[in-house]
Scaffold this active site. Structure first.
Site, mmCIF file in Angstrom:
data_model
loop_
_atom_site.group_PDB
_atom_site.id
_atom_site.type_symbol
_atom_site.label_atom_id
_atom_site.label_comp_id
_atom_site.label_asym_id
_atom_site.label_seq_id
_atom_site.Cartn_x
_atom_site.Cartn_y
_atom_site.Cartn_z
ATOM 1 N N GLU A 113 7.046 5.715 -5.860
ATOM 2 C CA GLU A 113 6.369 7.178 -5.843
ATOM 3 C C GLU A 113 7.806 7.989 -6.252
ATOM 4 O O GLU A 113 7.759 9.137 -6.870
ATOM 5 C CB GLU A 113 5.823 7.400 -4.326
ATOM 6 C CG GLU A 113 4.354 6.890 -4.547
ATOM 7 C CD GLU A 113 3.730 6.796 -2.937
ATOM 8 O OE1 GLU A 113 4.458 7.336 -2.126
ATOM 9 O OE2 GLU A 113 2.881 6.058 -2.965
ATOM 10 N N ARG A 119 -1.605 15.086 11.552
ATOM 11 C CA ARG A 119 -2.874 15.177 11.389
ATOM 12 C C ARG A 119 -3.559 15.495 12.443
ATOM 13 O O ARG A 119 -4.794 16.248 12.496
ATOM 14 C CB ARG A 119 -3.351 13.895 10.479
ATOM 15 C CG ARG A 119 -2.702 13.746 9.047
ATOM 16 C CD ARG A 119 -3.027 12.418 8.561
ATOM 17 N NE ARG A 119 -2.861 12.463 6.934
ATOM 18 C CZ ARG A 119 -2.613 10.993 6.520
ATOM 19 N NH1 ARG A 119 -2.864 10.067 6.947
ATOM 20 N NH2 ARG A 119 -2.490 11.283 5.153
ATOM 21 N N HIS A 174 0.808 13.428 2.768
ATOM 22 C CA HIS A 174 0.875 12.055 2.300
ATOM 23 C C HIS A 174 2.424 11.522 2.551
ATOM 24 O O HIS A 174 3.426 12.279 2.614
ATOM 25 C CB HIS A 174 0.892 12.255 0.735
ATOM 26 C CG HIS A 174 1.401 10.917 0.023
ATOM 27 N ND1 HIS A 174 0.490 9.790 0.029
ATOM 28 C CD2 HIS A 174 2.559 10.195 -0.479
ATOM 29 C CE1 HIS A 174 1.124 8.852 -0.469
ATOM 30 N NE2 HIS A 174 2.338 9.254 -0.748
ATOM 31 N N ASN A 233 -6.191 16.467 4.651
ATOM 32 C CA ASN A 233 -5.347 15.883 5.753
ATOM 33 C C ASN A 233 -3.815 16.181 5.716
ATOM 34 O O ASN A 233 -3.106 15.501 6.242
ATOM 35 C CB ASN A 233 -5.537 14.359 5.842
ATOM 36 C CG ASN A 233 -5.320 13.462 4.696
ATOM 37 O OD1 ASN A 233 -4.798 14.038 3.811
ATOM 38 N ND2 ASN A 233 -5.512 12.250 4.843
ATOM 39 N N PHE A 247 -14.158 9.057 -3.657
ATOM 40 C CA PHE A 247 -13.420 10.343 -3.450
ATOM 41 C C PHE A 247 -12.515 10.938 -4.181
ATOM 42 O O PHE A 247 -11.795 11.828 -3.908
ATOM 43 C CB PHE A 247 -12.887 10.180 -1.828
ATOM 44 C CG PHE A 247 -11.887 9.180 -1.707
ATOM 45 C CD1 PHE A 247 -10.610 9.398 -1.921
ATOM 46 C CD2 PHE A 247 -12.166 7.971 -1.345
ATOM 47 C CE1 PHE A 247 -9.501 8.665 -1.711
ATOM 48 C CE2 PHE A 247 -11.244 6.889 -1.172
ATOM 49 C CZ PHE A 247 -9.906 7.164 -1.383
ATOM 50 N N TYR A 262 -1.717 8.166 -7.374
ATOM 51 C CA TYR A 262 -2.989 7.639 -6.508
ATOM 52 C C TYR A 262 -3.535 6.539 -7.261
ATOM 53 O O TYR A 262 -4.708 6.143 -7.101
ATOM 54 C CB TYR A 262 -3.931 8.517 -6.125
ATOM 55 C CG TYR A 262 -3.431 9.300 -5.012
ATOM 56 C CD1 TYR A 262 -3.311 8.741 -3.692
ATOM 57 C CD2 TYR A 262 -3.662 10.843 -5.090
ATOM 58 C CE1 TYR A 262 -3.009 9.701 -2.690
ATOM 59 C CE2 TYR A 262 -3.054 11.535 -3.941
ATOM 60 C CZ TYR A 262 -3.062 11.153 -2.800
ATOM 61 O OH TYR A 262 -2.648 11.791 -1.607
ATOM 62 N N LYS A 267 0.685 18.440 1.488
ATOM 63 C CA LYS A 267 -0.644 18.817 0.412
ATOM 64 C C LYS A 267 -0.935 20.351 0.260
ATOM 65 O O LYS A 267 -0.388 21.084 1.119
ATOM 66 C CB LYS A 267 -1.529 17.982 0.837
ATOM 67 C CG LYS A 267 -1.691 16.379 0.858
ATOM 68 C CD LYS A 267 -2.555 15.703 1.313
ATOM 69 C CE LYS A 267 -2.424 14.079 1.162
ATOM 70 N NZ LYS A 267 -3.478 13.308 1.404
ATOM 71 N N ARG A 324 5.130 7.381 8.801
ATOM 72 C CA ARG A 324 3.464 7.286 8.771
ATOM 73 C C ARG A 324 2.852 7.390 10.178
ATOM 74 O O ARG A 324 1.755 8.027 10.293
ATOM 75 C CB ARG A 324 3.151 5.844 8.084
ATOM 76 C CG ARG A 324 3.432 5.445 6.562
ATOM 77 C CD ARG A 324 2.561 5.993 5.799
ATOM 78 N NE ARG A 324 1.169 5.355 6.209
ATOM 79 C CZ ARG A 324 -0.046 5.480 5.242
ATOM 80 N NH1 ARG A 324 0.089 6.274 4.045
ATOM 81 N NH2 ARG A 324 -1.170 5.034 5.457
ATOM 82 N N THR A 373 -5.603 8.544 8.584
ATOM 83 C CA THR A 373 -6.090 9.213 7.474
ATOM 84 C C THR A 373 -7.136 10.246 7.762
ATOM 85 O O THR A 373 -6.849 11.354 7.411
ATOM 86 C CB THR A 373 -6.724 8.212 6.228
ATOM 87 O OG1 THR A 373 -5.507 7.058 6.394
ATOM 88 C CG2 THR A 373 -6.998 8.898 5.134
HETATM 89 P P1 IDP Z 1 -3.387 7.791 3.499
HETATM 90 O O1 IDP Z 1 -3.056 9.257 2.794
HETATM 91 O O2 IDP Z 1 -3.424 7.835 4.746
HETATM 92 O O3 IDP Z 1 -2.434 6.635 2.873
HETATM 93 P P2 IDP Z 1 -5.321 6.643 1.585
HETATM 94 O O4 IDP Z 1 -6.541 5.499 1.880
HETATM 95 O O5 IDP Z 1 -4.058 6.174 0.968
HETATM 96 O O6 IDP Z 1 -4.978 7.651 2.859
HETATM 97 O O7 IDP Z 1 -6.165 7.644 0.841
HETATM 98 C C1 IDP Z 1 -5.443 8.925 0.046
HETATM 99 C C2 IDP Z 1 -5.950 10.257 0.336
HETATM 100 O O8 IDP Z 1 -7.278 10.216 -0.201
HETATM 101 C C3 IDP Z 1 -6.036 10.432 1.809
HETATM 102 O O9 IDP Z 1 -4.789 10.946 2.315
HETATM 103 C C4 IDP Z 1 -7.134 11.398 1.741
HETATM 104 O O10 IDP Z 1 -6.518 12.828 1.402
HETATM 105 C C5 IDP Z 1 -8.096 11.033 0.851
HETATM 106 N N1 IDP Z 1 -9.132 9.946 1.250
HETATM 107 C C6 IDP Z 1 -9.022 8.958 1.479
HETATM 108 N N2 IDP Z 1 -10.193 8.217 1.896
HETATM 109 C C7 IDP Z 1 -11.138 9.554 1.734
HETATM 110 C C8 IDP Z 1 -12.419 9.248 2.231
HETATM 111 O O11 IDP Z 1 -13.124 8.426 2.745
HETATM 112 N N3 IDP Z 1 -12.958 10.589 2.003
HETATM 113 C C9 IDP Z 1 -12.432 11.736 1.670
HETATM 114 N N4 IDP Z 1 -11.033 11.672 1.502
HETATM 115 C C10 IDP Z 1 -10.181 10.536 1.337
HETATM 116 MG MG MG Z 2 -2.124 5.682 0.916
#
Ligand code: IDP
Ligand code: MG
Length: 135
Positions: free
Chosen positions: A127, A103, A116, A113, A57, A49, A9, A86, A92
């Site tokens: 994707e 992370r 992805h 974070n 968010f 996404y 990212k 993963r 996350t």
């Molecule tokens: P992942 O990247 O671990 O698969 P996802 O739930 O798919 O997590 O969320 C996509 C991205 O959106 C996360 O990597 C993070 O950058 C952001 N994100 C997800 N949930 C939150 C939140 O509750 N607050 C802020 N950012 C979030």
């Molecule tokens: Mg995800």
């Protein structure tokens, strides 16, 4: 063999951590089969996404993911590569991600974070077709 999709990212690029992140995957034994620095637009991020569109968010996520170049890449390895990638990414929320994960070792901010990775074989195929339609 199996392929999965990752994004280093914009925070990874800004902080100069892309080499270190890719190195972890290469050292593990995964092969980079495609990689490119790209500044992602809102349309592409909406496809990528799609399950998050409309969440609280989401706008912050798009602003962050489009604020500068990201490194989009495809990794290849044995069956289960998406799941191992993963595991190597960690949870996350970087504050909760285990030490030893990308992370967990490198971040503190929830949205920012670093990385992805596709969350299933089906997500990986979807994707990869968005970002590398010729693969
Ligand atoms: P992942 O990247 O671990 O698969 P996802 O739930 O798919 O997590 O969320 C996509 C991205 O959106 C996360 O990597 C993070 O950058 C952001 N994100 C997800 N949930 C939150 C939140 O509750 N607050 C802020 N950012 C979030
Ligand atoms: Mg995800």
């Amino acid at each position: 063999m199996e392929r999965t999709f990752i994004i280093c990212k914009p925070d990874s690029v800004e902080r100069g951590l892309v080499g270190q992140i890719l190195s972890r995957f290469e050292t593990k034994g995964f092969v980079i089969v495609a990689a490119e620095l790209r500044t992602l637009d809102a349309d592409t991020l909406g496809q990528h996404y799609e399950e998050h569109v409309g969440k609280g968010f989401y706008d912050d996520l798009v602003a962050f993911m489009s604020r500068g170049p990201a490194l989009v890449a495809v990794l290849e390895g044995p069956e289960g590569t998406w799941a191992t990638v993963r595991e190597m990414m960690g949870a996350t929320n970087p504050m909760l991600a285990a030490p030893g994960t990308i992370r967990g070792d490198l971040g503190t901010i929830f949205t920012e974070n670093l990385i992805h990775g596709s969350d299933s074989a089906e997500s990986a195929a979807r994707e990869i077709s968005i970002f590398f339609p010729d693969l």
